[in-house]
Enzyme design. Sequence first.
Site, PDB file in Angstrom:
ATOM      1  N   THR A   1      29.281 -73.552  -6.962  1.00  0.00           N
ATOM      2  CA  THR A   1      29.848 -74.379  -5.888  1.00  0.00           C
ATOM      3  C   THR A   1      29.248 -73.949  -4.555  1.00  0.00           C
ATOM      4  O   THR A   1      29.204 -72.754  -4.237  1.00  0.00           O
ATOM      5  CB  THR A   1      31.383 -74.234  -5.860  1.00  0.00           C
ATOM      6  OG1 THR A   1      31.872 -74.604  -7.149  1.00  0.00           O
ATOM      7  CG2 THR A   1      32.004 -75.118  -4.791  1.00  0.00           C
TER       8      THR A   1
ATOM      9  N   ASN B   1       9.232 -58.092   9.255  1.00  0.00           N
ATOM     10  CA  ASN B   1      10.536 -57.783   9.860  1.00  0.00           C
ATOM     11  C   ASN B   1      10.586 -56.441  10.576  1.00  0.00           C
ATOM     12  O   ASN B   1      11.491 -56.204  11.363  1.00  0.00           O
ATOM     13  CB  ASN B   1      11.638 -57.846   8.795  1.00  0.00           C
ATOM     14  CG  ASN B   1      11.304 -57.069   7.558  1.00  0.00           C
ATOM     15  OD1 ASN B   1      10.279 -57.306   6.915  1.00  0.00           O
ATOM     16  ND2 ASN B   1      12.146 -56.125   7.198  1.00  0.00           N
TER      17      ASN B   1
ATOM     18  N   CYS C   1      17.736 -53.484   6.291  1.00  0.00           N
ATOM     19  CA  CYS C   1      17.936 -53.891   4.899  1.00  0.00           C
ATOM     20  C   CYS C   1      17.691 -52.722   3.957  1.00  0.00           C
ATOM     21  O   CYS C   1      18.054 -52.772   2.787  1.00  0.00           O
ATOM     22  CB  CYS C   1      17.031 -55.048   4.534  1.00  0.00           C
ATOM     23  SG  CYS C   1      17.504 -56.531   5.401  1.00  0.00           S
TER      24      CYS C   1
ATOM     25  N   GLN D   1      11.929 -64.148   9.329  1.00  0.00           N
ATOM     26  CA  GLN D   1      11.814 -63.692  10.721  1.00  0.00           C
ATOM     27  C   GLN D   1      11.075 -64.696  11.603  1.00  0.00           C
ATOM     28  O   GLN D   1      10.930 -64.475  12.802  1.00  0.00           O
ATOM     29  CB  GLN D   1      11.120 -62.319  10.778  1.00  0.00           C
ATOM     30  CG  GLN D   1      11.865 -61.222  10.043  1.00  0.00           C
ATOM     31  CD  GLN D   1      13.167 -60.779  10.731  1.00  0.00           C
ATOM     32  OE1 GLN D   1      13.416 -61.087  11.901  1.00  0.00           O
ATOM     33  NE2 GLN D   1      14.012 -60.051  10.012  1.00  0.00           N
TER      34      GLN D   1
ATOM     35  N   SER E   1      16.967 -67.558   6.394  1.00  0.00           N
ATOM     36  CA  SER E   1      18.285 -66.943   6.311  1.00  0.00           C
ATOM     37  C   SER E   1      19.051 -67.231   7.604  1.00  0.00           C
ATOM     38  O   SER E   1      18.494 -67.101   8.704  1.00  0.00           O
ATOM     39  CB  SER E   1      18.103 -65.430   6.147  1.00  0.00           C
ATOM     40  OG  SER E   1      19.345 -64.790   6.112  1.00  0.00           O
ATOM     41  N   ALA E   2      20.338 -67.597   7.470  1.00  0.00           N
ATOM     42  CA  ALA E   2      21.104 -68.010   8.653  1.00  0.00           C
ATOM     43  C   ALA E   2      21.443 -66.857   9.593  1.00  0.00           C
ATOM     44  O   ALA E   2      21.453 -67.031  10.814  1.00  0.00           O
ATOM     45  CB  ALA E   2      22.397 -68.697   8.209  1.00  0.00           C
ATOM     46  N   HIS E   3      21.705 -65.667   9.023  1.00  0.00           N
ATOM     47  CA  HIS E   3      22.238 -64.618   9.906  1.00  0.00           C
ATOM     48  C   HIS E   3      21.192 -63.987  10.816  1.00  0.00           C
ATOM     49  O   HIS E   3      21.517 -63.157  11.662  1.00  0.00           O
ATOM     50  CB  HIS E   3      23.015 -63.566   9.104  1.00  0.00           C
ATOM     51  CG  HIS E   3      22.194 -62.602   8.326  1.00  0.00           C
ATOM     52  ND1 HIS E   3      22.009 -61.300   8.721  1.00  0.00           N
ATOM     53  CD2 HIS E   3      21.524 -62.730   7.160  1.00  0.00           C
ATOM     54  CE1 HIS E   3      21.266 -60.668   7.819  1.00  0.00           C
ATOM     55  NE2 HIS E   3      20.961 -61.516   6.858  1.00  0.00           N
TER      56      HIS E   3
ATOM     57  N   THR F   1      17.504 -63.010   0.313  1.00  0.00           N
ATOM     58  CA  THR F   1      17.186 -62.132  -0.821  1.00  0.00           C
ATOM     59  C   THR F   1      17.175 -62.967  -2.104  1.00  0.00           C
ATOM     60  O   THR F   1      16.232 -62.887  -2.903  1.00  0.00           O
ATOM     61  CB  THR F   1      18.208 -60.979  -0.918  1.00  0.00           C
ATOM     62  OG1 THR F   1      18.093 -60.194   0.275  1.00  0.00           O
ATOM     63  CG2 THR F   1      17.958 -60.098  -2.131  1.00  0.00           C
TER      64      THR F   1
HETATM   65  N1  PLP Z   1      13.169 -61.186   4.159  1.00  0.00           N
HETATM   66  C1  PLP Z   1      13.022 -60.640   5.369  1.00  0.00           C
HETATM   67  C2  PLP Z   1      11.694 -60.649   6.028  1.00  0.00           C
HETATM   68  C3  PLP Z   1      14.127 -60.042   6.003  1.00  0.00           C
HETATM   69  O1  PLP Z   1      13.975 -59.500   7.207  1.00  0.00           O
HETATM   70  C4  PLP Z   1      15.366 -60.031   5.340  1.00  0.00           C
HETATM   71  C5  PLP Z   1      16.535 -59.324   5.941  1.00  0.00           C
HETATM   72  O2  PLP Z   1      16.388 -58.353   6.630  1.00  0.00           O
HETATM   73  C6  PLP Z   1      15.472 -60.650   4.079  1.00  0.00           C
HETATM   74  C7  PLP Z   1      14.345 -61.207   3.525  1.00  0.00           C
HETATM   75  C8  PLP Z   1      16.770 -60.707   3.347  1.00  0.00           C
HETATM   76  O3  PLP Z   1      17.596 -61.694   3.921  1.00  0.00           O
HETATM   77  P1  PLP Z   1      19.151 -61.807   3.570  1.00  0.00           P
HETATM   78  O4  PLP Z   1      19.837 -60.774   4.404  1.00  0.00           O
HETATM   79  O5  PLP Z   1      19.531 -63.215   3.964  1.00  0.00           O
HETATM   80  O6  PLP Z   1      19.316 -61.585   2.114  1.00  0.00           O
END
Ligand code: PLP
Length: 388
Positions: free
Chosen positions: A243, A157, A329, A187, A205-207, A78
Amino acid sequence: MNEVNKMQEIYLDNSASTPLAPEVLAAILPYYAEFYGNPSSLHKKGIEAERAIKESRQIIADILHVKNTEVFFTSGATEADNLAVKGAARALKKRGKHIITQKTEHEAVLESCKALEKEGFDVTYLDTDEFGNIDKKSLLSAVREDTILVAIMHVNNELGTIHPVGEFAKAVKAKNPETLFFSDGVQSFGKMNLDIKNIDMYTLSAHKIHGPKGIGALLVREGINIEPLVHGGGQEQGFRSGTENVPGIAGLGKAAQISYENIGENSAHIKELREEFIWTLREIKDVQINSPENGLPNILNLSFKEIPSEILLHALEEKGIYASSGSACAMGKQNISHVLEAIKIDYDWAVSALRFGFSRYNTVEEINFTCKALKELVPALRAVTGRK
Ligand code: PLP
């Protein structure tokens, strides 16, 4: 193990987030317990922490085929999306104020664009077809002399639609070499082989790849100037002060590395899961596949007509199966997601849409168990809602 215990958890919401890989957890822990120094410190403790950042940056750079000086860590995608869109637009506003994006982008991009509109930028939101694809001709005809930025995600996504962003970037630059091309790769990164040659900025994004939450990265090609969103101590070459999240960065690097070690095998496995799922579901009446056939196999969006998605979602949950309605999200919004609205599916189908997200940890047994549950639940719930 051939039989799936009824109370076992079957996690099929991997497009929202993923379980941490055990190797990633092992890679993170020392940076809490032992190597806790501030990477900016000049002593041994600082150098240990800095080494982890350097190693992860190199892993990401190698995967993306870019220089390590072009990778910047952020608090997640994000922030990275915000930094790319707002940062580039604000840095380039003297040259032009026109931005192109499309209607099924993640909110992090769409809301950044809306914020920029309030600052006087002019944003074109391209339409898509019924599977979320963008027409290249429409994209090119939207490019103007004052177009400073195009933002088109790599993989959607909610649907799994793969946008040919490399090809788009090349075509956009042929029309206006000054236009920057940004792609949200959240994705796609870790789930497919990447060719991002003509792309100027890319987020991850790592998660979403069995890494920790709260850490992501932005690729910014050398020579591109973006305005930082966060000012302070000048970390990350001044693009992102604060940091560094050292354990998170170590986890992101490890997660990325193991995702690409077996990318071919993992993709084939996930494709097999998806095919098994679709094949078994043909026995249920009135199911619509909203995802494109040639989309990323990890994401499967389906509608079970006449059953509100929330109801089926919770019925599955009672059997230990986790999926998603709309996009996670969007914080469990009841209304139709902006993506389903953009692809103009009928209201009846849209309100009954569920997203299943597969990962390398899912098994064929889990898919069979889920399909068996759906075969029982769908007719039973339709009987309650007045349908057979
Ligand atoms: N962009 C896409 C296409 C996503 O699917 C997501 C999360 O669902 C994000 C951005 C946001 O990622 P983060 O959770 O790392 O902020």
